[in-house]
Design a protein around this motif. Structure first.
Motif, PDB file in Angstrom:
ATOM      1  N   GLY A 115       0.788  -1.229   0.000  1.00  0.00           N
ATOM      2  CA  GLY A 115       0.000   0.000   0.000  1.00  0.00           C
ATOM      3  C   GLY A 115       0.813   1.268   0.000  1.00  0.00           C
ATOM      4  O   GLY A 115       0.262   2.341   0.285  1.00  0.00           O
ATOM      5  N   GLN A 116       2.091   1.201  -0.328  1.00  0.00           N
ATOM      6  CA  GLN A 116       2.934   2.397  -0.370  1.00  0.00           C
ATOM      7  C   GLN A 116       3.717   2.434  -1.672  1.00  0.00           C
ATOM      8  O   GLN A 116       4.186   1.404  -2.153  1.00  0.00           O
ATOM      9  CB  GLN A 116       3.906   2.422   0.814  1.00  0.00           C
ATOM     10  CG  GLN A 116       3.226   2.562   2.167  1.00  0.00           C
ATOM     11  CD  GLN A 116       4.235   2.758   3.296  1.00  0.00           C
ATOM     12  OE1 GLN A 116       4.643   1.790   3.919  1.00  0.00           O
ATOM     13  NE2 GLN A 116       4.629   4.008   3.543  1.00  0.00           N
ATOM     14  N   CYS A 246       3.719   9.816  -0.602  1.00  0.00           N
ATOM     15  CA  CYS A 246       2.280  10.039  -0.734  1.00  0.00           C
ATOM     16  C   CYS A 246       2.075  10.933  -1.955  1.00  0.00           C
ATOM     17  O   CYS A 246       2.646  12.032  -2.023  1.00  0.00           O
ATOM     18  CB  CYS A 246       1.695  10.712   0.506  1.00  0.00           C
ATOM     19  SG  CYS A 246       1.818   9.742   2.024  1.00  0.00           S
ATOM     20  N   ALA A 348      -8.216   8.525  -4.140  1.00  0.00           N
ATOM     21  CA  ALA A 348      -7.452   9.145  -3.057  1.00  0.00           C
ATOM     22  C   ALA A 348      -8.072   8.781  -1.708  1.00  0.00           C
ATOM     23  O   ALA A 348      -9.299   8.641  -1.582  1.00  0.00           O
ATOM     24  CB  ALA A 348      -7.432  10.648  -3.222  1.00  0.00           C
ATOM     25  N   PRO A 349      -7.241   8.597  -0.671  1.00  0.00           N
ATOM     26  CA  PRO A 349      -7.790   8.233   0.643  1.00  0.00           C
ATOM     27  C   PRO A 349      -8.681   9.338   1.200  1.00  0.00           C
ATOM     28  O   PRO A 349      -8.413  10.529   1.024  1.00  0.00           O
ATOM     29  CB  PRO A 349      -6.537   8.037   1.504  1.00  0.00           C
ATOM     30  CG  PRO A 349      -5.459   8.789   0.800  1.00  0.00           C
ATOM     31  CD  PRO A 349      -5.783   8.714  -0.652  1.00  0.00           C
ATOM     32  N   ALA A 350      -9.759   8.918   1.864  1.00  0.00           N
ATOM     33  CA  ALA A 350     -10.720   9.870   2.424  1.00  0.00           C
ATOM     34  C   ALA A 350     -10.320  10.250   3.842  1.00  0.00           C
ATOM     35  O   ALA A 350      -9.815   9.420   4.610  1.00  0.00           O
ATOM     36  CB  ALA A 350     -12.124   9.258   2.416  1.00  0.00           C
ATOM     37  N   SER A 490      -1.031  14.160   2.459  1.00  0.00           N
ATOM     38  CA  SER A 490      -0.652  13.187   3.483  1.00  0.00           C
ATOM     39  C   SER A 490       0.866  13.187   3.618  1.00  0.00           C
ATOM     40  O   SER A 490       1.589  13.341   2.629  1.00  0.00           O
ATOM     41  CB  SER A 490      -1.125  11.777   3.106  1.00  0.00           C
ATOM     42  OG  SER A 490      -2.521  11.695   3.102  1.00  0.00           O
TER      43      SER A 490
END
Length: 554
Positions: A115-116, A246, A348-350, A490
């Motif tokens: 996840g990175q 990020c 994109a992350p919320a 982020s």
């Protein structure tokens, strides 16, 4: 029952590691000598290189790094920005997640990079050894560069910025602690371990050869100990596409600003006239009043050199020098730090909307009475604190071992959620803030507006966080109208502005002990840090695994 769950989890973890590609590295940490600035200086380095080896993996891979400590010093390695989800024993900060690797001993760090994507780095996390024990850690998309959320570059170049001392850096730190003062400033800056042509006895300059009209992805890392840095390339602009691994919305600038610990991925188009251009690095002095600023005032350089496609030759012209910002140019620094945004893409992350824990942490510089170990200290020593608490690491057992084993007396779980009343004397202790698993935490970081004040790069281990707002002066409690809840950037390291504030938010979904500290290394032994103790969850995938068999002992 807990031991059974731990065993089940260990089997699940072993299976997941086995299914992934594993990148294996061996780091041999030893003494070496480097000729620089007219001196032959003894340093500690990995595999005889400065910077050390670059770790290159794809998202989803497993990593195993066998660290062999052939140096005369205790040592740990931190994988800066790796989330270490359920691998806290591999995080690396000395006496937080492990006892140090003693001389003539070894330890294998094992973790996943799920996840990175982007540029991170690794470094020593014990004493000032970080000055020379560091290197890049590059995570590419699982499916290769074609999966970047920006046009694939023609060339990728790691650019690791550092600070150089003409002395043993362990002695530099020991002297500072003994006298109760700040350490001496560095003697030079470096680009990929080299100072460049503007210093005395310069022998080598880092050089990048480029083809005209191509795009270069610069992976820039500030591995310096104590200095924010301005970075420019004469005649060129940058498009920032990621920070701290990020992704960001595209941000165009001619100046990159990096606090210690920061990484920036920036696209640079080689569209200038065929020639040679200096990349230059200078200090950004954030300490106020300006008369107190004492950073290295020198300039490190590298060269961007064009290859002529028509003649198949490389230019030998004298490089063009960029005009650098003034060393105290907070306007340029804050414009960069405040201007970054997260990607606006649907994936994109919320930002989590419900907040479970609200904290305000005031960053303070001050003094404490000299202690018995400070043999050259007279009266008071410089000190630092979060919410009036000057943090002290344990000496007999790591915090993570104490948490896992339930060992009392190593720490107390009473770190305050707010600053003490004005005028309260600074105190010392090993206080942590306990967090329930999966709770959402919002922190207002307040830098004092009174003198002295300094931009503090605050790094959170084990998590990325959303930067919801930043500003100058004092934060107004309850003023959430200025929060960016749509596309905040982020990060894992945030430069809290001089005389200003920032608001961050993260989800505590990773059980363990996670250091939260200033990444100006001089401030860590002074006490500018604390630790979040995240509880176990209730399922096999949400609690601390047992320590590895080769975990170093104190």
């Amino acid at each position: 029952m807990m031991r059974i769950l731990l065993f089940v989890f260990a089997l699940l973890l072993a299976g997941s590691v086995a299914d992934a590609a594993t990148a294996n590295y061996t780091f041999t940490v030893e003494s070496m000598r480097v000729n620089q600035l007219c001196n032959s200086t003894g340093i500690i380095a990995v595999n005889g290189r400065l910077p050390g080896p670059t770790i290159e993996v794809n998202e989803g891979d497993a990593v195993a790094v066998n660290v062999i400590n052939g140096s005369p010093y205790n040592l740990t390695i931190h994988w800066h920005g790796i989330l270490q989800l359920l691998t806290p024993w591999a995080d690396g900060p000395s006496m937080v997640t492990q006892c140090p690797i003693q001389p003539n001993s070894s330890y294998t760090y094992r973790f996943n990079v799920t996840g990175q994507e982007g540029t991170l780095w690794w470094h020593a996390h014990s004493s000032f050894l970080r000055a020379t024990v560091y290197g890049a850690l590059i995570i590419r998309p699982r499916n290769g560069s074609s999966s970047y959320p920006f046009p694939a570059p023609d060339q990728e170049v790691p650019v690791v910025l550092g600070e150089w001392w003409n002395r043993n850096v362990v002695d530099v730190e020991s002297d500072a602690v003994s006298f109760g003062q700040l350490p001496s400033q560095s003697d030079a800056f470096t680009i990929n371990g080299l100072t460049g042509e503007l210093y005395q006895c310069a022998n080598e300059t880092f050089t990048v050869d480029v083809q005209p009209n191509t795009t270069v992805l610069l992976r820039v890392i500030n591995a310096g100990l104590n200095t924010h840095l301005f970075f420019r390339v004469a005649g060129h602009a940058f498009t920032v596409v990621a920070v701290d691994a990020c992704y960001t919305a595209n941000y165009t600038t001619d100046t990159l600003v990096l606090a210690p610990g920061h990484t920036v991925d920036a696209l640079m188009v080689a569209n200038a006239s065929v020639g040679s251009y200096y990349m230059a690095v200078q200090a950004y002095d954030s300490l106020t009043p300006n008369t107190m600023a004492a950073s290295d005032e020198t300039t490190a350089t590298g060269i961007v050199r064009y290859n002529s496609t028509s003649t198949n030759t490389t230019t030998t012209a004298t490089p063009v020098m960029p005009t650098m910002p003034d060393s105290s140019d907070s306007t340029t620094a804050n414009a960069f730090y405040f201007g970054l945004r997260g990607p606006a893409s649907p994936g994109a992350p919320a930002v989590p909307s419900k907040v479970d824990v609200n904290m305000t942490i005031e960053l303070g510089l001050g003094q404490l009475p000299c202690d018995s170990t400070q043999t050259s200290c007279a009266g008071n020593a410089v000190a630092a604190a979060m919410n009036g608490m000057s943090f002290r690491l344990p000496t007999q057992m790591s915090l993570l071992e104490a948490q896992f084993n339930g060992t009392p007396g190593v720490y107390t779980a009473d770190f305050p959620d707010a600053p003490p009343p004005s005028g309260t004397p600074m105190t010392e202790g090993t206080k942590v803030r306990r967090l329930k698993y999966n709770s959402t935490v919002e922190i207002v970081l307040q830098n004092p507006t009174a003198f002295p004040s300094e931009n503090h790069p605050i790094h959170l281990h084990g998590f990325n966080f959303f930067v919801l707002a930043q500003g100058l002066g004092n934060f107004t409690p309850g003023n959430v109208s200025g929060y960016n809840l749509v596309d905040p950037v982020s990060r894992n390291t945030l430069a809290v502005p001089t005389g200003g504030w920032a608001v961050i938010r993260f989800v505590a979904n990773n059980p363990g002990m996670w250091f939260f500290h200033c990444h100006l290394d001089a401030h860590v032994p002074m006490g500018l840090g604390m630790v979040f103790a995240v509880d176990n969850g209730t399922t096999p995938g949400s609690f601390l695994p047992p320590p590895p068999a080769d975990l170093p002992k104190c």
